[in-house]
Design an enzyme around this catalytic site. Structure first.
Site, PDB file in Angstrom:
ATOM      1  N   GLU A  90      65.118  48.521  82.010  1.00 48.32           N
ATOM      2  CA  GLU A  90      63.993  49.438  82.069  1.00 48.32           C
ATOM      3  C   GLU A  90      62.706  48.844  82.632  1.00 48.32           C
ATOM      4  OE1 GLU A  90      63.976  52.851  81.096  1.00 48.32           O
ATOM      5  OE2 GLU A  90      66.128  52.451  81.274  1.00 48.32           O
ATOM      6  N   SER A 490      86.601  78.092  23.139  1.00 46.27           N
ATOM      7  CA  SER A 490      86.581  77.254  21.943  1.00 46.27           C
ATOM      8  C   SER A 490      85.981  75.871  22.172  1.00 46.27           C
ATOM      9  CB  SER A 490      88.004  77.103  21.393  1.00 46.27           C
ATOM     10  OG  SER A 490      88.494  78.354  20.949  1.00 46.27           O
TER      11      SER A 490
END
Length: 824
Positions: A90, A490
């Site tokens: 770059e 239950s």
């Protein structure tokens, strides 16, 4: 001659005027552009969107969430090879220019002049500093004005920031494809590595991407990708970062991209991760969750999580095979051409491994030949590999009939390899042949229609160690552990009995188990026991061990529902339980997570806990912004020891149940496992307590239980509640899931008994009457300090003709039980 001088003077004057006008125009343009420049100083406060990462309790990555997949990495942590690759690709003059590379600009101008009129995109000469200016402060607009702004900003950024600071901004912001922002995320997403693990060819490939990630996609355009990577390697060699030998070796290296999987990273943890995501969203919002860079340490135990899912799937498949039988293939396809493409077009569930889809190629009475669905490649296409396997009769006999009677060519079915231990969703097949462990032998599977959930919790802290909310998250994201409101039946009874024991009753208190009618307005309710029989006067212990509905209703009636509502709220089961007697039998709805947390408080001695899936949350800077454990350690942060006492970790959590009561109810729930409705659990061979739960018409089946240090809640039922069939009780289909989990989870643990609080008296009693007794058939009952077995008892809910509760002496009791009386 004079004319020539005048002409030259005229040209000079025109030139000066043109120069002045041009300079003035350029100055005006620069002045105007300068007025609209964004404030570059805000780069000092740069806080990019950073992904949130969720980790298990052992540090393993569970999931990541982000709008931009980015991990911020300081420049000091970036390896030299990575920096050199990006500089070579770059901006090789980055450390020598002032923000603008004039040589590069000249070259770009010449190329753009040459390409004028060709419709090619103009060539840029942007430095890394200019890219920072554009990416952070400007748009991607292609115009002279934007380039001027970019240049001016680059000059100012260079004067205000160091080169390292500029490079750090660039390497963390740049988009590199596959949803990756910055080099740290790209290293993970392309190679499943940290930046420090990247090789030179890998770093070069990442450096090749900023110019156009889609142009060098590793699967769509592999040749372009390798060509561009090798160009970067050449530049690194040219700039002196690589020797010719290193460069040649890097160029010859194969480009192996292994994309990091998205979604949940730990198998079986999808429901857990999604529950954490929802919690983070509610607490921090969209921005905090997807851009805040949170680091979340969860309570997840990966091994227990995989075990929890496996035993739940075993339980669901076991029920489905016993109750539903074979319900047919997933799909039907044509197998005349490429059967791999045909079966590959059928959508499979992504989270049910080792199950796979397969197509039946041939079938006779004893065996089918199947073709396994090809794997899907990272590019999205199907693998060219075609795998053929066997499906013998002994591994599908549960489906009924011969192989050819059940399966036809073209049927698409679920199968799993028989040589995979994790595949044992049911008990091993009987009469299996010796070759059943071969790698090419598979077992027929079927996706169960019934669903369920399991929650595993540390009872001392409320930390959820594992959670599974259904058979498959890919099929349904609805979490039945936290989102499904179901009747606990239950399994709610222990809290009725705990309220009783906490308010003057004892385990030897006797309640009448006989028919009862309760009128509410015009309605007449006649509660029934499961099975329809009655047992007469029974102790509280016997009532909970055998899960007697009628005596539980009488007990609730004797105490009053307001007291029960208070205890239900204390334990977090219900926020506001309706004061109706049917709710004493678990008729009101709650969640598996709430029930598991409530049982955890019985297991830990009555200390209130808050269930949590998260231990700690840190922000992007590492600061702790949430911690589940709120205990304060005074004196833990002293600089040195100067003879002072060890610091004490103060536990200021509320005690919501008398520890003596908690032990009494635990002892009674041990009886459920040893003698009651959950004897199937006793095969684990370790001290366990728990309670079954079954609702009307067997629509919901529960088992919630615990060891001294582990609490587990299990629920099984259809998403749209409907009867599961006669005998589909909590003890029959939910308790075995609990058993299977505990057998593995406690396999290498010592058989630790439940902790007995100091002062508890253990007295031998007759389990039927609660009276003191000796000899065979007696049990040790737990009594609080000052309590003891009674010499006689009053039968709660049973009155004589004058309306007085009947009191029974030991002599009468013996006569009644021998058959000479009519009380029972």
């Amino acid at each position: 001659m004079r004319m020539l001088v005048r002409f030259i003077g005229f040209l000079f004057t025109i030139g000066v005027i043109v120069f002045v006008v041009g300079a003035a125009g350029a100055g005006y343009i620069l002045w105007r552009v300068n007025q609209d420049l964004p404030d570059y100083a805000k780069l000092r406060d740069y806080e990019p969107p950073v992904m949130t990462r969720i980790h298990a309790s052992d540090g393993q990555l569970v999931a990541e969430y982000a709008t931009q997949r980015r991990l911020y990495l300081p420049i000091q942590a970036v390896p030299a090879d990575v920096v050199n690759a990006f500089l070579s690709a770059e901006d090789k003059n980055f450390y020598s220019h002032i923000g603008l590379d004039f040589f590069g600009i000249s070259r770009a101008v010449l190329e753009n002049v040459r390409d004028y009129g060709t419709n090619r995109r103009p060539v840029g000469a942007s430095t890394i500093t200019q890219q920072v200016a554009k990416n952070f402060l400007l748009t991607n607009e292609v115009s002279i004005e934007r380039k001027l702004k970019e240049a001016l900003l680059a000059l100012r950024i260079e004067s205000a920031f160091t080169k390292e600071e500029i490079l750090e901004l660039y390497l963390n912001e740049i988009y590199l494809g596959l949803g990756s922002y910055g080099i740290a995320a790209a290293a993970l997403n392309y190679f499943d590595k940290s930046v420090h693990e990247l090789t030179v060819p890998e770093a070069a490939y990442l450096a090749a991407l900023p110019k156009g990630p889609e142009n060098y996609h590793p699967f769509r355009f592999p040749d372009r990708a390798i060509e561009r990577r090798n160009w970067v390697i050449d530049r690194m060699q040219e700039n002196g970062y690589l020797s010719s030998e290193q460069a040649a070796k890097a160029r010859d290296t194969e480009l192996r991209v292994t994309p990091r999987p998205r979604g949940t990273r730990i198998a079986s943890a999808e429901y857990f991760a999604e529950e954490v995501r929802r919690m983070l969203y509610e607490r921090y919002g969209t921005e905090g969750l997807y851009e805040g860079g949170l680091s979340v340490r969860t309570t997840l135990d990966p091994e227990l999580q995989q075990l929890a899912r496996r035993v739940l799937v075993q339980g669901l498949v076991r029920y489905d095979r016993q109750r539903s039988g074979w319900t047919g293939p997933v799909d039907q396809v044509e197998i005349g051409g490429d059967w791999g493409q045909a079966v590959g077009a059928v959508e499979a569930l992504s989270d049910v491994a080792p199950w796979r889809l397969a197509v039946v190629l041939r079938a006779d009475e004893r065996e089918a030949t199947i073709g396994l669905q090809p794997e899907r490649l990272p590019s999205g296409s199907l693998s060219n590999q075609r795998t053929v396997a066997r499906l013998p009769y002994e591994h599908m006999k549960w489906a009924g009939g011969s192989v050819s009677a059940v399966l036809k060519p073209g049927d698409v079915v679920w199968v799993s390899p028989v040589d995979t231990p994790a595949d044992e969703e049911t008990e091993p097949d009987a009469d299996s042949s010796e070759d059943s462990a071969a790698a090419d032998v598979y077992r027929l599977q079927q996706k169960p229609k019934v669903s369920g959930a399991i929650v595993v919790m540390d009872p001392h802290t409320g930390r959820v160690l594992a959670m599974t909310g259904g058979f498959s998250f890919a099929e349904s994201e609805f979490n039945r552990a936290t989102q499904a409101m179901r009747q606990p039946g239950s399994s709610f009874k222990p809290f009725i009995y705990a309220a009783a024991l906490d308010n003057g009753y004892t385990p030897s208190s006797v309640v009448m188990d006989a028919p009862i009618e309760i009128r509410s307005g015009r309605e007449l309710w006649r509660p029934q026991n499961y099975g329809g029989s009655f047992a007469g006067p029974s102790t509280l212990r016997r009532g909970i061990e055998k899960s007697r509905n009628v005596m539980t209703v009488r007990l609730a009636q004797d105490m009053g529902m307001p007291l029960i509502r208070e205890y239900a709220k204390r334990f977090g089961i219900y926020d506001n339980l309706g004061p109706y007697l049917p709710n004493a039998l678990g008729a009101s709805e709650t969640t598996v997570l709430r029930m598991t947390a409530a049982y955890a408080m019985l297991a830990n001695g009555g200390v209130q806990i808050q269930p949590t899936l998260v231990d700690r949350i840190q922000d992007r800077y590492g600061r702790t912004i949430y911690r589940h454990d709120e205990r304060q350690c005074v004196g833990c942060n002293v600089q040195e020891w100067q003879g002072q006492d060890e610091p004490e970790l103060v536990d200021n959590r509320q005690v919501i149940l008398d520890p003596y009561t908690a032990y009494q109810i635990t002892s009674m729930l041990e009886g459920v496992v040893q003698r009651g409705t959950a004897t199937t659990v006793s095969s684990v061979g370790k001290p366990l307590a728990g309670k079954t739960g079954t609702t009307n018409d067997e629509k919901d089946a529960w088992f919630v239980g615990y060891s001294p240090d582990l609490t587990v809640g299990v629920f099984i039922g259809f998403d749209q509640p409907k009867p599961m069939g006669q005998g589909s009780t909590g003890g029959g289909i939910a308790a075995p899931v609990f058993r299977d989990f505990m057998q593995v989870a406690l396999k290498d643990k010592p058989a630790v008994p439940f902790r007995v609080p100091p002062g508890i008296q253990l007295v031998r009693i007759n389990p039927n009457t609660g009276l003191r007794a000796e000899g065979q058939g007696t049990i040790l009952e737990a009594f609080k300090p000052g309590q003891e077995p009674p010499s006689s008892y009053s039968v709660i809910g049973y009155r004589d003709t004058q309306g007085q509760e009947v009191t029974v002496s030991p002599e009468v009791d013996r006569a009644v039980q021998s058959g000479s009386g009519g009380l029972y």
